[in-house]
Design an enzyme around this catalytic site. Sequence first.
Site, short mmCIF file in Angstrom:
data_model
loop_
_atom_site.label_atom_id
_atom_site.label_comp_id
_atom_site.label_asym_id
_atom_site.label_seq_id
_atom_site.Cartn_x
_atom_site.Cartn_y
_atom_site.Cartn_z
N SER A 61 0.96 -1.19 0.11
CA SER A 61 -0.14 -0.04 -0.03
C SER A 61 0.78 1.37 -0.03
O SER A 61 1.98 1.11 0.51
CB SER A 61 -1.10 0.00 1.45
OG SER A 61 -1.54 1.36 1.39
N TYR A 107 -0.40 -0.80 10.46
CA TYR A 107 -0.53 -1.08 8.86
C TYR A 107 0.43 -0.57 8.30
O TYR A 107 0.84 -1.28 7.38
CB TYR A 107 -2.01 -0.52 8.79
CG TYR A 107 -2.59 -0.88 7.33
CD1 TYR A 107 -2.86 -2.05 7.07
CD2 TYR A 107 -2.36 0.25 6.21
CE1 TYR A 107 -3.60 -2.44 5.64
CE2 TYR A 107 -2.96 -0.45 5.11
CZ TYR A 107 -3.28 -1.44 4.66
OH TYR A 107 -3.57 -1.84 3.60
#
Length: 253
Positions: free
Chosen positions: A137, A147
Amino acid sequence: MPAALITGASAGLGAEFAHQLAARGADLVLVARGADALERLATELRRAHGVHIEVLTADLAVEEEVQRVAERVADAAHPIDLLVNNAGFGLPLQFADNDIDDEVRHLRVHVEASMRLMHAAIRAMRGRGGRIINVASVAGFISRSTYSACKAWLIGFSRWANAEYARDGVSVTALCPGFTHTSFHERMGLPAGQEGVPALMWLDAPQVVREGLRDAARGRAVSIPSLRYKLIVALAGLLPPALTSRVARRGRV
């Protein structure tokens, strides 16, 4: 006929990888926790494209189940030519308020499972060639709780492994999309369009997968779909982490 193994294949980018690869004539091994969703997808792809589909249910937060998937990746009698590490989920960004067991499970799925499957794949692919796509990402380029840290690990390792194993015919690509229309946000209770993110910033899953497959075929270590996200990543590298962290509290990628 080439074969691909896709984790997190029942929905989102994983399902889109399955559709595009089946349309290209690839046989597939679909991996996810939900057997019913996998079987529905497998039936649809068999009917549409006539390819061979295996269904392998596994929870990649459980070591024994990751090992089962790794053994399938390493099976020399039925070789895997492309591994897509796509399984994952998000958590609220407030690390100290999250349950630590949830955070550990998050780390296992994003990092440990991906590492174990890459280890099996690279050992099996060395000499004969193969590709690995790690779905990371743009969050991996900014400061954004665990994350971001997990995705940063995938990006960093992909860069190293892509250079290290190129001589063995193995490419490793970190696919780094931004905000993408999938069910990822809805599973977190954050429907797309309700996160304060401008419509211009959203990508479509087919575009993300097409660009990821193209860049993997070219042997690129990092794939960032769309010019706008390439520019954002370049800018993020020039800004202090405290600033990017404040900006990154909005939305999910």
